[in-house]
Write an enzyme that holds these catalytic residues in place. Structure first.
Site, PDB file in Angstrom:
ATOM      1  N   ASN A  25       0.795  -1.221   0.000  1.00 56.95           N
ATOM      2  CA  ASN A  25       0.000   0.000   0.000  1.00 56.95           C
ATOM      3  C   ASN A  25       0.831   1.276   0.000  1.00 56.95           C
ATOM      4  O   ASN A  25       0.324   2.358   0.300  1.00 56.95           O
ATOM      5  CB  ASN A  25      -0.954   0.001   1.188  1.00 56.95           C
ATOM      6  CG  ASN A  25      -1.760  -1.278   1.263  1.00 56.95           C
ATOM      7  OD1 ASN A  25      -1.613  -2.048   2.199  1.00 56.95           O
ATOM      8  ND2 ASN A  25      -2.571  -1.549   0.245  1.00 56.95           N
ATOM      9  N   VAL A  36       1.290   6.995   0.212  1.00 62.36           N
ATOM     10  CA  VAL A  36       0.641   6.005   1.058  1.00 62.36           C
ATOM     11  C   VAL A  36      -0.820   5.870   0.663  1.00 62.36           C
ATOM     12  O   VAL A  36      -1.533   6.863   0.541  1.00 62.36           O
ATOM     13  CB  VAL A  36       0.723   6.418   2.545  1.00 62.36           C
ATOM     14  CG1 VAL A  36      -0.041   5.456   3.426  1.00 62.36           C
ATOM     15  CG2 VAL A  36       2.172   6.510   2.980  1.00 62.36           C
ATOM     16  N   CYS A  37      -1.263   4.632   0.464  1.00 67.08           N
ATOM     17  CA  CYS A  37      -2.669   4.348   0.232  1.00 67.08           C
ATOM     18  C   CYS A  37      -3.256   3.954   1.581  1.00 67.08           C
ATOM     19  O   CYS A  37      -3.129   2.831   2.028  1.00 67.08           O
ATOM     20  CB  CYS A  37      -2.809   3.196  -0.766  1.00 67.08           C
ATOM     21  SG  CYS A  37      -4.505   2.690  -1.053  1.00 67.08           S
ATOM     22  N   LEU A  38      -3.839   4.891   2.245  1.00 66.91           N
ATOM     23  CA  LEU A  38      -4.341   4.639   3.589  1.00 66.91           C
ATOM     24  C   LEU A  38      -5.720   5.260   3.705  1.00 66.91           C
ATOM     25  O   LEU A  38      -5.871   6.479   3.727  1.00 66.91           O
ATOM     26  CB  LEU A  38      -3.368   5.245   4.603  1.00 66.91           C
ATOM     27  CG  LEU A  38      -3.604   4.954   6.069  1.00 66.91           C
ATOM     28  CD1 LEU A  38      -3.625   3.445   6.332  1.00 66.91           C
ATOM     29  CD2 LEU A  38      -2.516   5.581   6.913  1.00 66.91           C
TER      30      LEU A  38
END
Length: 183
Positions: A76, A84-86
């Site tokens: 991620n 960041v894929c959050l």
């Protein structure tokens, strides 16, 4: 409106008082780096990352932008940009959250519980789903190669000045921020 700027100052001070090393990028409180340590009992344990944080003008009503400066192997996190894929940060942010939550809850949770079904790093996601042991070994290799204290510009405590740094350490990274004196 002074509320967002007061909140920004308060959250930044709270983060600094929580034993995180914070380096301001400019004179304002909108951009800074935070040194983040990988969570214990994970393949990231022992790794140290410099995280770039950008606070929008509307913070805390809009989420901060978070990115890894040194490389990390994670489904991620985009390997090239450090983005960041959050979900919590990007989509479900609430003004109830603060910067300490990002570093004590959200990022550790991201590293402990990757989501390979929503990857920014497809190779890491595929390896994690196919062969968890090989994925964890690759994470550890990246920690050894890119996430040591000297990779984020930290000087080991037994060295007191730039003259004492070895040639390798002084040339290790163009992204390093000049160190600031401790109070």
């Amino acid at each position: 409106m002074s509320s967002p700027s007061k909140r920004r100052e308060m959250d930044l001070m709270k983060l600094m008082m929580s034993d995180y090393k914070v380096d301001m990028i400019n004179d304002g409180m909108h951009e800074f780096y935070v040194d983040f340590h990988g969570p214990n009992e994970s393949p990231y344990q022992g790794g140290v990352w410099r995280i770039r944080v950008e606070l929008p003008d509307a913070y805390p009503y809009k989420s901060p932008s978070i990115g890894f400066i040194n490389k990390i192997y994670h489904p991620n996190v985009d390997e090239m940009s450090g983005s960041v894929c959050l979900d919590v940060i990007n989509q479900t942010w609430s003004p109830m959250f603060d910067l300490v939550n990002v570093f004590e809850v959200f990022l550790p949770q991201l590293l402990l519980y990757p989501n390979p079904s929503d990857p920014l790093n497809g190779e890491a996601a595929a390896l994690m789903m196919r062969d968890r042991a090989s994925y964890e070994q690759r994470v550890k290799e990246y920690c050894q190669k890119y996430a040591k204290p000297e990779d984020i510009g930290a000087v080991p405590e037994d060295k007191s000045s730039d003259e004492e740094l070895s040639e390798d350490e002084s040339d290790s990274c163009d992204d390093q921020v000049a160190g600031q004196a401790d109070p």
